[in-house]
Every structure is written in structure tokens, then in C-alpha cells.
Design a protein around this motif. Structure first.
Motif, mmCIF file in Angstrom:
data_model
loop_
_atom_site.group_PDB
_atom_site.id
_atom_site.type_symbol
_atom_site.label_atom_id
_atom_site.label_comp_id
_atom_site.label_asym_id
_atom_site.label_seq_id
_atom_site.Cartn_x
_atom_site.Cartn_y
_atom_site.Cartn_z
ATOM 1 N N LEU A 81 7.867 -5.938 8.798
ATOM 2 C CA LEU A 81 6.666 -6.804 8.679
ATOM 3 C C LEU A 81 5.827 -6.472 7.445
ATOM 4 O O LEU A 81 4.711 -6.962 7.322
ATOM 5 C CB LEU A 81 5.799 -6.657 9.941
ATOM 6 C CG LEU A 81 6.470 -6.998 11.269
ATOM 7 C CD1 LEU A 81 5.485 -6.788 12.417
ATOM 8 C CD2 LEU A 81 6.977 -8.438 11.265
ATOM 9 N N GLY A 82 6.322 -5.672 6.543
ATOM 10 C CA GLY A 82 5.561 -5.287 5.346
ATOM 11 C C GLY A 82 5.091 -3.862 5.474
ATOM 12 O O GLY A 82 5.806 -2.920 5.138
ATOM 13 N N ASP A 83 3.856 -3.679 5.977
ATOM 14 C CA ASP A 83 3.311 -2.339 6.171
ATOM 15 C C ASP A 83 3.771 -1.735 7.484
ATOM 16 O O ASP A 83 3.548 -0.542 7.726
ATOM 17 C CB ASP A 83 1.771 -2.375 6.146
ATOM 18 C CG ASP A 83 1.240 -2.753 4.775
ATOM 19 O OD1 ASP A 83 1.984 -2.577 3.797
ATOM 20 O OD2 ASP A 83 0.085 -3.250 4.702
ATOM 21 N N GLN A 84 4.350 -2.551 8.354
ATOM 22 C CA GLN A 84 4.763 -2.083 9.671
ATOM 23 C C GLN A 84 6.205 -2.509 9.963
ATOM 24 O O GLN A 84 6.759 -3.414 9.320
ATOM 25 C CB GLN A 84 3.827 -2.644 10.767
ATOM 26 C CG GLN A 84 2.402 -2.112 10.704
ATOM 27 C CD GLN A 84 1.555 -2.687 11.831
ATOM 28 O OE1 GLN A 84 1.693 -3.863 12.176
ATOM 29 N NE2 GLN A 84 0.700 -1.852 12.409
ATOM 30 N N ILE A 85 6.761 -1.860 10.966
ATOM 31 C CA ILE A 85 8.080 -2.222 11.502
ATOM 32 C C ILE A 85 7.898 -2.626 12.954
ATOM 33 O O ILE A 85 7.192 -1.943 13.707
ATOM 34 C CB ILE A 85 9.067 -1.035 11.415
ATOM 35 C CG1 ILE A 85 9.206 -0.553 9.960
ATOM 36 C CG2 ILE A 85 10.421 -1.430 11.985
ATOM 37 C CD1 ILE A 85 9.828 -1.570 9.044
#
Length: 620
Positions: free
Chosen positions: A537-541
């Protein structure tokens, strides 16, 4: 938690507020008073300055217009004198000038409307009176005779006197019919001017008179120019008297003269009243124009603003005075100075208001800061007390947790060992039911140990130090699947797209281990499939653990994350009920969220959670 200030601290805040307000009062009032004072002084000074400038400009404008009108009047008078000199030239140029020749000559002069008439006044001895009257009748003046005005004001036949000075030729005739034949020697004012002109040989003006032909309300005056037999004027008065032939006469109405001069002036001079005075005349008879004015001398005119011209008018001293009309711009108080003062006071008021608002806000801010500072100090003190109490509580909780995990687990191990020894020693003598009960007892002991371990781990979660390492989540999930050793018939599928990230391996492993093991534990069939996959998700998984088990009713989606809650009977599934609560807390500490995807009445559940690619800079 709400902090409540004790009364002593509230009283201190109130005292600080009162002191700040009293200290600020003079600092607030003094600048505003000074601004107001300076603004008022400046506004009044501007008012006086603009008033002076307006007055100077108004006076200068008035004097310039008045001068133009006076010059226009003088120009008309000089033009009139030139016309009379032309009349004298006519009679010097010819031994006899007929009535028709006089008429033709006057027409060529193009006399302006300010001249009532130009006339020929012959000197007629008594012996020649009849002859002159007959000649005039022969020229067409059928009723011609020498006349005079009676004391009652009526026109009558002239009385017998040595010499007559009748109006013999007059141009224009229209409007001057009454003057034809009038003997100027019958009136003392006219006679005085006539005698002076004869004596001096110069052009002479009369005092004010009422013309014979006057139909309105105007004063008139006459200008005499003597004409002698021969074109030379003798130096001796007696010789001039003997050689006198007659007079050229200009007849004027003061109103017509002023109006004619005004027409030559500027159109914006209508706000000026013009007055003419004959300073040579006796008091009470000096006013020439306008007739009917309430004062007879220029000293009586009630106006400080005036323009005066003294004029030597053919032997008489005339004074022309211009003053502002009562309703003219020169008499009215100009609005500009008042407007300037109003604007100055308005600006002063606005500036004072601005500073008042600014100082009030500053005072309010200072008082508020003082009050809030006192309150904040009190709150901080109370916070310190609360933190100190919370620290002691945490220490007590940690001590209790240690006791629960150590002191309580020791007797549990003893109970488990004791039951194990009894079974080993008495295996042959124990009934099947006793052996079953002994196994159930050992299971309960094991469950209680698991519960204590879960409590210990749950309580330590917020205090343990996080160590970040590079975590290969593909290898991590594969190791968990191998460690769990699911029953035969179960398949744990791990996606080969799982990422590598820097985080707490212990925390992430705990979460994935609990979710995968729960998917196996709570499955209701002998075969099943569990899938583990992720989404960047970009900064997160976003990690997801999906199974094809019985599913979870949406009404229980929140309940399953509470401590000691389980949807399966404890005799059927060996669980402490602390696992998902621990999972939710770890995910929240890591800055992520978790959700359950399951539809009522359908099989399968997907447990998803987000996980930051780098661990938040806080303690877990």
C-alpha cells in the motif's frame, strides 16, 4: 481523566488575573488618550489652516472678479465720453447741424445700450425762444415747446428766463419723447453742472437726478461737454461764456450702465453686489446705485470683505464698492474646513478604536496567558502526581504478573506431575473413566498455564523494547507453517510475493502465528486450506490470512478481539482466549489496523491487517 484545580490554586489564578488587569489599565488608557489628544489638535489645526486657505482663495477670487467689473464700468464711462467728444467734433465741423444730420451721425456711433440718449442742448436767449420753437415744429415736432417740471412733478411750459438750455436734438427718440424741449436750466442740479462745464470748458458730470423720461426705479446722471462758436476753447471764463454755443449731452441710467458692464464681465460674478456713491454730493444724496438701498454711504455697508475703486468722474468723486451678495459663495461658510476636521476626528476615532481593540486583545491575551499558565502549572503538578501513582500501579501490576507467571505456575506443574505419577503407578488398577478424568485434569492444568503465559505476554507488550531487523516475511510464514505442523488434510499456502521489511520480527511473528494457528484450530472439517498473502500500500503492507472454515458472524467481529473471548467451546478447542486480543494490541502499537472479512451464512474468513514498513518511533 479530568484534572480538578484545588481552591488555593484557583485563588492564585484570580489574583494573577486581577494584578495583570490593574497593571495594564494605565498602559492601555495613556496611549489611547495621547492618540486622541494629538488627533484632535491636528484636526483643529487642519481646520484652521484649511479655513485660512479657503478664505484667502475666496477673497482673492472675489477681488479679481470685482476688479474686472470695476474696469468694465470705467470702460463704459470712457466710451461714453468719447461719444460726446464726437458730438462736439460734429458741431465744430459744421456751422449748422440739422436734426436729420444729427440723427444720422449718432447712428454711426453705434452707441451701446448703457446710453439713454445723446442730445444737443443749444443756448437759447429769451429773444430767440419763439424762433427755436418754430424751427422744431417745422422739423416735425408739432407740439414742441420749451418745458420745465413744476414743484408737483408735472411737465409745464417753461417760465420766462434770460437763457434757455432746451433738449433740442435727442437720439434715440424712442423712449425719450418726454425729454424733448425740457429746459435743463429749470433744474438746479442740471443747471449747476451746466454752468460748471461752461465755466471750465471741460466735460462735467451732474449729481444724481431722476430723468424726465424715467419710468422705472433708477437714478440717472448727465455728462455735459461745452461747444463754443469756433473750435478753440478760450482760456478766459468770460470769453467762454460769450462764445458758448451749447452743449453735447450724454444721458445715462445707473442701472443700465451697471448691467451693461456686468455683461462684459465674467459669468461667475453674479455673487457680487455693486454699489456706486458720489462722494462729492452732500450726505444723504451720495447713493447712485442701487436706488432704494438701505444705506447712503459706503461706510454703512456691513461687510468686511469689499473691493473699492475711487474714480474721478468728470469733476465728481465717485466710489465703486463691491461686496459679496448675502447668498453668494463669498458670504457662506465653506464646508471644506469642516469636512477636513470631521475626517480628521473620524480618522482619530478609528485609530483610537484600533489601538483600543489591539490593547484590549493584548491585555486579554496576557491575562489569559497568566491564568492558563497558573492553571497549567497546577495541572502539570497533578499530572506528575497521577504519573507517579500510575508508575507505582504499573510496578505493582508487573510484580503481580511475575507472581502469577512464576508462583502460580509452580503448583500447576506440581499438580501435572502428581497426576502423571498416579497414572504411571496405578495404570493397571485405574478404571477407564478414572484415566479419562486424569487426562482431563492435565488438560485443564495445561490450559491454565497457557492462560498465565498469555497474560504475561499481554501485560509486557507495552513495556518491552522493540528491536528492528530485516524480516523476510515469506521465510517467516513458511517457518510458522512448518512449526505448526497442521493435521493431515490441511494445506497452508504462502504467497511467494510476500515482502521483506524492517520491523520487529517478534511482534510480526506473534501476529501471523496467532492468525494462522487460529485458522487451523477453529476449522470445523478434517481438511482445509489456509492462504497467506500481502498487498503493498506504499508506506504499509496489508497482510491477509484466509481460510475456508465455518466463517464468523459479523455480530462477533468486535467481540473476538476482546480478552478471554472465544466462539468455540473450550472443551472442543484448546485456547486461552487471549490470542486475538494480543494480536489487536500489537497491530495497534505498530500503527496498523485489523479487520475481519466474513459473510453470515457463508464459509470462509479473511483476517487482514496493515503493517508499517518501518516500526513507529515509540516503545511497544
Amino acid at each position: 481523566m479530568v484534572a480538578h484545580l484545588p481552591p488555593s490554586q484557583i485563588d492564585q489564578s484570580h489574583k494573577a488575573t486581577t494584578f495583570g488587569a490593574n497593571r495594564f489599565a494605565w498602559h492601555h488608557i495613556l496611549p489611547i488618550a495621547l492618540i486622541t489628544l494629538i488627533g484632535c489638535i491636528a484636526s483643529i489645526a487642519a481646520f484652521l489652516q484649511v479655513s485660512e486657505l479657503e478664505k484667502s482663495s475666496r477673497d482673492e477670487h472675489f477681488l479679481r472678479l470685482s476688479q474686472e467689473r470695476h474696469q468694465a464700468v470705467q470702460g463704459k464711462i470712457e466710451a461714453s465720453a468719447a461719444g460726446l467728444r464726437s458730438v462736439r467734433g460734429l458741431f465744430y465741423a459744421s456751422d449748422h447741424v440739422s436734426r436729420s444730420e444729427f440723427h444720422t451721425f449718432i447712428k454711426t456711433l453705434e452707441v451701446g445700450g448703457h446710453v439713454q440718449a445723446l442730445e444737443w442742448i443749444p443756448r437759447v436767449p429769451l429773444a430767440d425762444r419763439t424762433h427755436f420753437e418754430d424751427l422744431a415744429r417745422q422739423d416735425g415736432l408739432v407740439d414742441f415747446q420749451f418745458t420745465e417740471r413744476t414743484s408737483q412733478g408735472a411737465i409745464a411750459t417753461a417760465e420766462v428766463r434770460a437763457n434757455y438750455y432746451p433738449v433740442y436734438y435727442v437720439e434715440p427718440m424712442a423712449g425719450n419723447e418726454k425729454a424733448v424741449g425740457f429746459d435743463l436750466g429749470s433744474n438746479s442740479t442740471r443747471l449747476a453742472a451746466l454752468i460748471e462745464a461752461r465755466r471750465s470748458g471741460a466735460v462735467v458730470a451732474s449729481a444724481r437726478i431722476t430723468l424726465i423720461q424715467e419710468t422705472g426705479e433708477q437714478y440717472g446722471f448727465l455728462i455735459f461737454i461745452p461747444i463754443y462758436n469756433g473750435d478753440e476753447t478760450a482760456t478766459d471764463a468770460s470769453i467762454r461764456n460769450d462764445h458758448l454755443k451749447g452743449f453735447g449731452l450724454g444721458v445715462y441710467r445707473m442701472g443700465d450702465l451697471v448691467e451693461s458692464a456686468s455683461n462684459l464681465g465674467r459669468s461667475d460674478s453674479s455673487g457680487i453686489d455693486l454699489y456706486f456713491f458720489d462722494k462729492t454730493a452732500v450726505p444723504g444724496q451720495q447713493l447712485l446705485f442701487p436706488k432704494g438701498a438701505s444705506f447712503e454711504s459706503d461706510e454703512d455697508i456691513p461687510s468686511d470683505l469689499r473691493y473699492v475703486t475711487d474714480l474721478n468722474f468728470f469733476g465728481r468723486e465717485w466710489r465703486i464698492v463691491s461686496v459679496p451678495s448675502a447668498d453668494s459663495v463669498f458670504s457662506k461658510t465653506p464646508m471644506t474646513p469642516w469636512l477636513v476636521m470631521f475626517l480628521g476626528l473620524l480618522i482619530t476615532g478609528l485609530v483610537a478604536l484600533y489601538f483600543n481593540v489591539t490593547f484590549s486583545r493584548k491585555r486579554y491575551a496576557e491575562v489569559l496567558v497568566t491564568t492558563r499558565t497558573a492553571e497549567l502549572v497546577a495541572v502539570n503538578r497533578q499530572r506528575e502526581l497521577i504519573l507517579e501513582k500510575l508508575k507505582r500501579t504499573n510496578e505493582d501490576l508487573e510484580s503481580f504478573t511475575f507472581i502469577a507467571s512464576h508462583d502460580l505456575k509452580t503448583p500447576l506443574r506440581g499438580i501435572d506431575n502428581l497426576v502423571s505419577w498416579i497414572v504411571e503407578d496405578e495404570d493397571s488398577s485405574l478404571s477407564e473413566e478414572s484415566l479419562h478424568n486424569a487426562e482431563r485434569l492435565r488438560t485443564r492444568v495445561k490450559r491454565l498455564e497457557n492462560l498465565l503465559d498469555g497474560l504475561l505476554e499481554y501485560s509486557r507488550l507495552g513495556r518491552m523494547e522493540v528491536q528492528e531487523t530485516s524480516v523476510d516475511t515469506l521465510s517467516l510464514c513458511s517457518d510458522i507453517a512448518e512449526y505448526l505442523a497442521p493435521p493431515e488434510g490441511f494445506v497452508i499456502s504462502v504467497s511467494d510475493q510476500l515482502p521483506t521489511l524492517t520491523t520487529s520480527k517478534t511482534a510480526l511473528e506473534t501476529v501471523l502465528n496467532n492468525l494462522i494457528s487460529n485458522a487451523v484450530k477453529h476449522h470445523d472439517r478434517e481438511t482445509g486450506k489456509i492462504s497467506v498473502f500481502a498487498e503493498d500500500l506504499g508506506d504499509q503492507i496489508r497482510f491477509s490470512v484466509s481460510d475456508d472454515g465455518p466463517g464468523i458472524d459479523p455480530m462477533h467481529h468486535k467481540r473476538i478481539f476482546e480478552a478471554f473471548q472465544t466462539l468455540s467451546p473450550r472443551d472442543k478447542v484448546d485456547t486461552s482466549g487471549i490470542g486475538l486480543a494480543l494480536v489487536a494490541r500489537i497491530i495497534s502499537t505498530a500503527g496498523g489496523t485489523c479487520e475481519v472479512l466474513s459473510v453470515a451464512g457463508k464459509r470462509g474468513t479473511t483476517m487482514s491487517f496493515t503493517w508499517a514498513k518501518s516500526w513507529p518511533k515509540t516503545e511497544v
